[in-house]
Motif scaffolding. Structure first.
Motif, PDB file in Angstrom:
ATOM      1  N   TRP A  81       0.647  -1.274  -0.158  1.00 31.07           N
ATOM      2  CA  TRP A  81      -0.074  -0.003  -0.062  1.00 31.07           C
ATOM      3  C   TRP A  81       0.853   1.454   0.062  1.00 31.07           C
ATOM      4  O   TRP A  81       0.639   2.217  -0.884  1.00 31.07           O
ATOM      5  N   CYS A 122       2.155   1.827  -3.265  1.00 29.49           N
ATOM      6  CA  CYS A 122       1.348   2.402  -4.422  1.00 29.49           C
ATOM      7  C   CYS A 122       1.266   3.764  -4.138  1.00 29.49           C
ATOM      8  O   CYS A 122       1.036   4.649  -5.039  1.00 29.49           O
ATOM      9  N   GLY A 147      -8.640   5.247  -5.117  1.00 30.03           N
ATOM     10  CA  GLY A 147      -8.827   4.056  -4.295  1.00 30.03           C
ATOM     11  C   GLY A 147     -10.035   3.709  -3.553  1.00 30.03           C
ATOM     12  O   GLY A 147     -10.968   4.498  -3.752  1.00 30.03           O
ATOM     13  N   ILE A 199     -10.326  -2.607  -1.839  1.00 27.54           N
ATOM     14  CA  ILE A 199      -9.341  -3.065  -2.506  1.00 27.54           C
ATOM     15  C   ILE A 199      -7.858  -2.826  -1.979  1.00 27.54           C
ATOM     16  O   ILE A 199      -6.933  -3.591  -1.937  1.00 27.54           O
ATOM     17  N   LEU A 200      -7.885  -1.622  -1.407  1.00 21.75           N
ATOM     18  CA  LEU A 200      -6.579  -1.009  -0.892  1.00 21.75           C
ATOM     19  C   LEU A 200      -6.721   0.112   0.130  1.00 21.75           C
ATOM     20  O   LEU A 200      -6.585   0.230   1.431  1.00 21.75           O
ATOM     21  N   VAL A 236      -4.633   2.851  -5.449  1.00 19.08           N
ATOM     22  CA  VAL A 236      -5.082   1.861  -6.499  1.00 19.08           C
ATOM     23  C   VAL A 236      -4.742   2.485  -7.995  1.00 19.08           C
ATOM     24  O   VAL A 236      -4.069   1.889  -8.591  1.00 19.08           O
ATOM     25  N   PHE A 258      -3.477  -5.037  -9.051  1.00 24.38           N
ATOM     26  CA  PHE A 258      -4.785  -4.949  -9.185  1.00 24.38           C
ATOM     27  C   PHE A 258      -5.348  -4.954 -10.563  1.00 24.38           C
ATOM     28  O   PHE A 258      -4.645  -4.135 -11.341  1.00 24.38           O
ATOM     29  N   THR A 282      -7.764  -8.335  -7.038  1.00 25.12           N
ATOM     30  CA  THR A 282      -6.483  -8.009  -6.467  1.00 25.12           C
ATOM     31  C   THR A 282      -5.529  -9.260  -6.581  1.00 25.12           C
ATOM     32  O   THR A 282      -6.143 -10.318  -6.444  1.00 25.12           O
TER      33      THR A 282
END
Ligand SMILES: [Zn+2]
Lengths: 432, 143
Positions: free
Chosen positions: A110, A113, A234, A238-239, A243, A260, A285
């Motif tokens: 994370w 990203c 995001g 998902i996160l 994202v 992703f 994911t």
């Protein structure tokens, strides 16, 4: 600057090879560790071995927010609880909250990203980053915080609220970047202008996310503050933020496809649509450990393109969000997205992009009232001018929305400003 | 001769006018005269106050936007034909009257006038012998 050139600029072939290997591994892991997905796959007659590569992704079942709620709180976790180092949760305005979990490696991924997005926005170790997203169960604050620390910036964890203090510290510390929602940035812009501080701050960029906004709003903020505003996308399932994000060319949101896999589907038929067509965004994911999800339906409407961006990055790009399939209002049978109203108002000028849609049903007929704030700079000395303004807005909205709306001018700065997600719609229709 | 009028856009909701007058009273800003133009949904409150700068500032602090508009204060002697004379001078100066309202100044009547092109009108009125109040005089009037 590119944070991770090896990954962000891979060739399309390399991306697909990497995605295939990761997807196969992840499907196996999920099948053996998550009862919910194992049962679903068994019902569909699908075995882990049927997924040989990324082209088989369409065989996998969809996941919805309801699935997360039904398995509240930890039912979809693919690792033992002892492996979880953090949870976040979304506010449960309708029913239960949805809970998401992260392992230590998930948190690292994370931060990676978010660091990619911040680097795209020109943020580096010499920057001072004010995080004005909420800290706590919401992913925004901590997500942006870890990413900003990862790039080595000086992080100022202000969270939301207390705008006076936000402005004071922004000025005193020489903040160069702010991370917040676009509606809060708009609010802050007005507050900075009112306080006569726009020329006194060193802000050069803003990384905005957590709610949809238009190019018009971006331009407006950039012009008034003299900064560049970037988009970070995001969702917690998902996160969290990170994202995807946009670069200085503003060609769309670059999705981190090594983690992703995005797809666009028709929300009605659930079939994939052709490249470039607008539909519902779906994510799988492929590296998440704690909460891996198959084909999660985001409800966000957008399109994808796969050509290389002038910035050199090769990953898929999402176009401007057209709204959410669940934000969509159906008024007199016409699909209306609040974002269309915002775009139309910004194009017009003379009013602020703050608005409120009030939908009602009177004598079985849907009515739409659009409340618009007269701009503080608008010279409202004459009724005639106000009437002309109202007429102009009415015409513009009718063209943009395809239905007639009753425009009501309200006093400047009286519509609710939000420090989180802005409330733009009141639907008073009593539907049976 | 230029008078600073405050123009306030207000929605037609209960108590809003009161809020405006309240804020001004609390800060010792005297309302010399006012007029309200309205439609079913909103109105424009036009006010002449003792201290326009302060008036605008205290309203802004209370979250009420006020704009300055330049107007003139013309004396209308209590004789027939006087108002007609003034209107003709304005018209001959190539200007239009956008609105006007009464300024109570004792025995003689006066009007606050908003014209399309203020300075030429002031010159023309002066030349034709019409008396106007200065800003200082107007702000000092106590009703
Ligand atoms: Zn790019």
């Amino acid at each position: 600057m590119i944070w991770n050139e090896t990954k962000e600029c891979m060739s399309r072939d390399e991306i697909q090879t990497l995605q295939s290997a990761r997807l196969v591994k992840m499907v196996n892991r999920v099948y053996h560790n998550v009862e919910f997905y194992r049962k679903k796959m068994q019902q569909m007659g699908l075995e882990p071995g049927d997924i040989q590569g990324i082209e088989d992704i369409t065989k996998l079942p969809y996941t919805t927010k309801d699935d997360l709620r039904d398995n509240y709180p930890f039912g979809l976790f693919a690792v033992p609880e002892s492996e979880i180092v953090r949870v976040h949760a979304s506010s449960g305005t309708t029913g239960k909250a949805t809970v998401v979990g992260y392992t230590r490696r998930d948190i690292e991924m994370w931060s990676e990203c978010v660091a990619r997005v911040l680097t795209m926005g020109g943020v580096g170790r010499n920057d001072k980053v004010q995080i004005s997203y909420g800290y706590g169960l919401f992913t925004g604050g901590l997500g942006a915080h870890y990413g900003a620390e990862n790039v080595g910036a000086m992080v100022i964890p202000l969270s939301t609220g207390n705008t006076k203090k936000q402005i004071t510290l922004m000025e005193d510390f020489g903040v160069t970047t702010i991370c917040c929602t676009p509606s809060y940035l708009m609010y802050l812009t007005e507050a900075l202008e009112d306080a006569g501080k726009v020329d006194k701050i060193k802000l050069k960029s803003a990384i905005c996310g957590a709610e949809p906004w238009t190019d018009g709003m971006r331009n407006e903020i950039e012009r008034r503050l003299g900064i560049t505003a970037y988009d970070i996308y995001g969702l917690s399932e998902i996160l969290g933020p990170g994202v995807a994000g946009d670069c200085e060319h503003h060609t769309g949101l670059h999705v981190y496809e090594d983690h992703f896999v995005p797809e666009i589907i028709d929300p009605k038929t659930l079939q994939p649509v052709k490249e470039g067509t607008v539909g519902e965004l779906v994510f799988t994911t492929i590296t998440k450990e704690a909460l891996p999800l198959f084909r999660y339906r985001t409800k966000d409407l957008t399109s994808i393109s796969y050509d290389k961006c002038p910035c050199g990055r090769t990953m898929a790009r999402l176009s401007r969000f057209q709204g959410r399939s669940d934000d969509m209002l159906i008024i007199r049978g016409v699909n209306v997205f609040p974002s269309q109203v915002e775009a139309a108002l910004l194009e017009l000028g003379g009013v602020t992009p703050n608005y409120l849609l009030v939908v009602d049903r009177i004598n079985n007929l849907d009515t739409l009232e659009v409340q618009v704030e007269a701009d503080d700079n608008f010279n409202f000395d004459e009724i005639r001018e106000l009437e002309n303004m109202t007429k102009k807005i009415t015409r513009t909205l009718e063209q943009a929305l395809g239905i007639a709306a009753h425009v009501k001018l309200v006093e400047p700065k009286t519509l609710a400003r939000s420090e989180g997600k802005a409330k733009r719609v009141i639907d008073n229709r009593k539907l049976l | 001769m230029l008078i600073k009028q405050l123009s306030v856009f207000i929605e037609n909701r209960e108590g809003r006018l009161l809020e405006v007058t309240d804020v001004l009273a609390k800060h010792d800003v005297n309302i010399v005269t006012l007029s309200l133009a309205d439609t079913s949904e909103y109105g424009i409150l036009r006010i002449i106050v003792s201290d326009p700068e302060k008036g605008r500032e205290v309203l802004k602090e209370a979250g009420i936007s006020a704009k300055f508009t330049e107007v003139i204060a013309v004396q209308v002697p209590n004789k027939s034909g006087e108002l007609q004379h003034i209107l003709k001078v304005v018209s001959d100066a190539g200007s239009n009257i956008e609105y006007m309202y009464v300024l109570s100044t004792g025995i003689n009547s006066s009007v606050i006038v908003k014209v399309t092109d203020t300075l030429p009108v002031i010159e023309a009125l002066k030349k034709s012998g019409v008396t106007m109040y200065t800003a200082e005089e107007v702000y000092r009037f106590q009703a």
